[in-house]
Design a protein around this motif. Structure first.
Motif, PDB file in Angstrom:
ATOM      1  N   ARG A  68       0.832  -1.214   0.000  1.00 37.16           N
ATOM      2  CA  ARG A  68       0.000   0.000   0.000  1.00 37.16           C
ATOM      3  C   ARG A  68       0.860   1.255   0.000  1.00 37.16           C
ATOM      4  NH1 ARG A  68      -4.565   1.724   4.551  1.00 37.16           N
ATOM      5  NH2 ARG A  68      -5.157   3.695   3.550  1.00 37.16           N
ATOM      6  N   HIS A  69       1.928   1.256   0.791  1.00 36.28           N
ATOM      7  CA  HIS A  69       2.825   2.413   0.826  1.00 36.28           C
ATOM      8  C   HIS A  69       3.499   2.617  -0.530  1.00 36.28           C
ATOM      9  CE1 HIS A  69       2.341   2.004   5.184  1.00 36.28           C
ATOM     10  NE2 HIS A  69       2.841   3.220   5.295  1.00 36.28           N
ATOM     11  N   PHE A  70       3.929   1.522  -1.141  1.00 33.24           N
ATOM     12  CA  PHE A  70       4.622   1.639  -2.431  1.00 33.24           C
ATOM     13  C   PHE A  70       3.708   2.246  -3.489  1.00 33.24           C
ATOM     14  CE2 PHE A  70       5.816   0.047  -6.617  1.00 33.24           C
ATOM     15  CZ  PHE A  70       7.141   0.447  -6.682  1.00 33.24           C
ATOM     16  N   ILE A  71       2.441   1.821  -3.521  1.00 34.26           N
ATOM     17  CA  ILE A  71       1.492   2.378  -4.488  1.00 34.26           C
ATOM     18  C   ILE A  71       1.310   3.877  -4.236  1.00 34.26           C
ATOM     19  CG2 ILE A  71      -0.915   2.372  -5.246  1.00 34.26           C
ATOM     20  CD1 ILE A  71      -0.920  -0.657  -4.721  1.00 34.26           C
ATOM     21  N   PHE A  72       1.214   4.262  -2.965  1.00 33.19           N
ATOM     22  CA  PHE A  72       1.081   5.681  -2.623  1.00 33.19           C
ATOM     23  C   PHE A  72       2.298   6.462  -3.117  1.00 33.19           C
ATOM     24  CE2 PHE A  72       1.943   9.249   0.213  1.00 33.19           C
ATOM     25  CZ  PHE A  72       0.743   9.925   0.184  1.00 33.19           C
ATOM     26  N   ALA A  77       4.919  10.121  -6.872  1.00 31.40           N
ATOM     27  CA  ALA A  77       6.122  10.378  -7.667  1.00 31.40           C
ATOM     28  C   ALA A  77       5.762  10.715  -9.111  1.00 31.40           C
ATOM     29  CB  ALA A  77       7.052   9.167  -7.621  1.00 31.40           C
ATOM     30  N   LEU A  78       4.775  10.001  -9.658  1.00 31.96           N
ATOM     31  CA  LEU A  78       4.380  10.235 -11.049  1.00 31.96           C
ATOM     32  C   LEU A  78       3.608  11.534 -11.207  1.00 31.96           C
ATOM     33  CD1 LEU A  78       3.282   6.619 -12.077  1.00 31.96           C
ATOM     34  CD2 LEU A  78       5.342   7.833 -12.813  1.00 31.96           C
ATOM     35  N   SER A  79       2.632  11.772 -10.339  1.00 30.76           N
ATOM     36  CA  SER A  79       1.739  12.924 -10.522  1.00 30.76           C
ATOM     37  C   SER A  79       2.315  14.229  -9.982  1.00 30.76           C
ATOM     38  CB  SER A  79       0.391  12.648  -9.848  1.00 30.76           C
ATOM     39  OG  SER A  79       0.556  12.483  -8.452  1.00 30.76           O
ATOM     40  N   ALA A 174      -2.688  12.789  -2.194  1.00 24.96           N
ATOM     41  CA  ALA A 174      -1.865  12.759  -0.981  1.00 24.96           C
ATOM     42  C   ALA A 174      -2.699  12.992   0.263  1.00 24.96           C
ATOM     43  CB  ALA A 174      -0.749  13.811  -1.086  1.00 24.96           C
ATOM     44  N   ALA A 175      -3.656  13.922   0.192  1.00 25.42           N
ATOM     45  CA  ALA A 175      -4.498  14.211   1.355  1.00 25.42           C
ATOM     46  C   ALA A 175      -5.462  13.061   1.659  1.00 25.42           C
ATOM     47  CB  ALA A 175      -5.286  15.501   1.114  1.00 25.42           C
ATOM     48  N   ARG A 176      -6.003  12.456   0.620  1.00 24.98           N
ATOM     49  CA  ARG A 176      -7.016  11.413   0.809  1.00 24.98           C
ATOM     50  C   ARG A 176      -6.409  10.067   1.198  1.00 24.98           C
ATOM     51  NH1 ARG A 176     -12.332  10.991  -0.807  1.00 24.98           N
ATOM     52  NH2 ARG A 176     -13.133   8.897  -1.148  1.00 24.98           N
ATOM     53  N   CYS A 177      -5.240   9.759   0.677  1.00 28.47           N
ATOM     54  CA  CYS A 177      -4.668   8.418   0.848  1.00 28.47           C
ATOM     55  C   CYS A 177      -3.398   8.411   1.695  1.00 28.47           C
ATOM     56  CB  CYS A 177      -4.363   7.812  -0.527  1.00 28.47           C
ATOM     57  SG  CYS A 177      -5.803   7.700  -1.604  1.00 28.47           S
ATOM     58  N   TRP A 178      -3.198   9.448   2.490  1.00 32.17           N
ATOM     59  CA  TRP A 178      -2.000   9.530   3.324  1.00 32.17           C
ATOM     60  C   TRP A 178      -1.834   8.262   4.166  1.00 32.17           C
ATOM     61  CZ3 TRP A 178       1.385  13.751   3.511  1.00 32.17           C
ATOM     62  CH2 TRP A 178       2.381  13.680   4.493  1.00 32.17           C
ATOM     63  N   ALA A 188       7.857  11.904   2.016  1.00 33.91           N
ATOM     64  CA  ALA A 188       8.690  12.573   1.015  1.00 33.91           C
ATOM     65  C   ALA A 188       9.860  11.698   0.597  1.00 33.91           C
ATOM     66  CB  ALA A 188       9.193  13.908   1.575  1.00 33.91           C
ATOM     67  N   CYS A 189      10.467  11.016   1.539  1.00 31.64           N
ATOM     68  CA  CYS A 189      11.591  10.137   1.243  1.00 31.64           C
ATOM     69  C   CYS A 189      11.135   8.953   0.393  1.00 31.64           C
ATOM     70  CB  CYS A 189      12.231   9.650   2.536  1.00 31.64           C
ATOM     71  SG  CYS A 189      13.677   8.602   2.297  1.00 31.64           S
ATOM     72  N   GLY A 190      10.003   8.361   0.740  1.00 26.86           N
ATOM     73  CA  GLY A 190       9.492   7.241  -0.043  1.00 26.86           C
ATOM     74  C   GLY A 190       9.204   7.645  -1.479  1.00 26.86           C
ATOM     75  N   GLU A 191       8.604   8.811  -1.659  1.00 30.93           N
ATOM     76  CA  GLU A 191       8.324   9.309  -3.010  1.00 30.93           C
ATOM     77  C   GLU A 191       9.617   9.514  -3.792  1.00 30.93           C
ATOM     78  OE1 GLU A 191       6.705  13.377  -5.198  1.00 30.93           O
ATOM     79  OE2 GLU A 191       6.392  13.086  -3.048  1.00 30.93           O
ATOM     80  N   ALA A 192      10.627  10.127  -3.144  1.00 32.51           N
ATOM     81  CA  ALA A 192      11.898  10.409  -3.823  1.00 32.51           C
ATOM     82  C   ALA A 192      12.629   9.123  -4.200  1.00 32.51           C
ATOM     83  CB  ALA A 192      12.774  11.277  -2.927  1.00 32.51           C
ATOM     84  N   ILE A 193      12.585   8.118  -3.330  1.00 34.26           N
ATOM     85  CA  ILE A 193      13.252   6.844  -3.618  1.00 34.26           C
ATOM     86  C   ILE A 193      12.602   6.156  -4.809  1.00 34.26           C
ATOM     87  CG2 ILE A 193      13.651   4.512  -2.747  1.00 34.26           C
ATOM     88  CD1 ILE A 193      14.086   5.743   0.029  1.00 34.26           C
TER      89      ILE A 193
END
Length: 282
Positions: A68-72, A77-79, A174-178, A188-193
């Motif tokens: 679930r975290h990876f999908i988030f 990262a894409l959008s 991001a707000a809905r699926c935090w 932020a780190c997960g998105e950047a990685i």
């Protein structure tokens, strides 16, 4: 009088808008420096990923990587990073940096529309009035008369509109699926990685070694963008956590002022009267 609790989000908003405005001139310098688009994307994103990972290690709070975290992280990262930056690199050499700044500032209107659909934030009359006024100003700059002597083809203007739409998806998703239990730095780190891994994979097939063989102003800009992005990413997620996606999207209006000013200072850009009216309304 604004309390300290109310002042912090406002200062975050001002800083975020100011640095976003500078970003458009920086990315134009990088795009004109001779470095390939893949090189700019990869070097900037990997720099941010390494910086965020170092901060996470020092805090001893690395991002969680469940499915679930990876999908988030992947959607963010894409959008919120890869798609907007790809399009910005593509269009920035075909229009003034100040004009692209004004187009991207339509993001609050797009955010409002997505918020209605996704029901991720409340919309009141004052928010709606302000956002619609800003949207009117931005649409005015799409008129041919707004571009003065520097004509911009419609295809580049329409392609640039994908950027605010993508940011709007990011704001609301991001707000809905935090992910529960994760703080701003972890997200932020997960998105950047994830963004870094995606670009490393792409660069394996499209890397151009001349991008790193000699240092030029484009490389200096990339380093600066990576550093300022480390701050921006945290502030962005923190604002969404504190105040919601629509409040965060209003950083785009502060971005207009700094974006236009930086375009004038760095590239000697001059706005037409119609663009000045639009900028003042925003």
């Amino acid at each position: 009088m604004i309390s300290s609790a109310g002042l912090r989000p406002l200062l975050y908003l001002l800083f975020l808008g100011s640095s976003w405005g500078l970003y458009f001139s920086l990315i134009k310098i990088a795009a004109l420096s001779g470095i390939s688009y893949v090189g700019i994307l990869t070097l900037t994103t990997v720099g941010v990923g390494l910086g965020m990972s170092l901060i996470a290690l020092l805090r001893r709070r690395m991002p969680v990587f469940t499915a679930r975290h990876f999908i988030f992280y992947l959607v963010c990262a894409l959008s919120g990073y890869l798609l907007p930056m790809i399009i910005e690199l593509w269009v920035i050499t075909h229009m003034p940096a100040g004009l692209l700044t004004l187009i991207v500032s339509i993001a609050p209107l797009a955010t409002l529309l997505f918020a209605w659909v996704m029901k991720s934030d409340l919309v009141n009359l004052s928010r709606l009035s302000g956002i619609l006024l800003g949207a009117f100003a931005v649409f005015a700059i799409l008129l041919p008369e707004a571009h003065g002597s520097e004509s911009v083809a419609w295809r580049w203007l329409l392609l640039a509109l994908v950027v605010p739409a993508s940011y709007a998806i990011h704001h609301n998703f991001a707000a809905r699926c935090w992910p529960e239990g994760s703080d701003s730095y972890q997200v932020a780190c997960g998105e950047a990685i994830v963004a870094s891994l995606l670009l490393i994979g792409v660069s394996m097939f499209h890397w151009q070694w001349q991008d790193v063989q000699s240092w030029n102003e484009g490389h200096s800009v990339i380093v600066f963008m990576a550093l300022i992005s480390l701050i921006d990413i945290y502030i962005y997620f923190e604002l969404i956590r504190l105040k919601g996606p629509i409040y965060c999207s209003h950083a785009n209006y502060f971005m207009v002022v700094s974006g236009v000013i930086w375009g004038m200072v760095i590239f000697a850009e001059r706005l037409s009267p119609l663009m000045w009216i639009s900028a003042l309304l925003l």
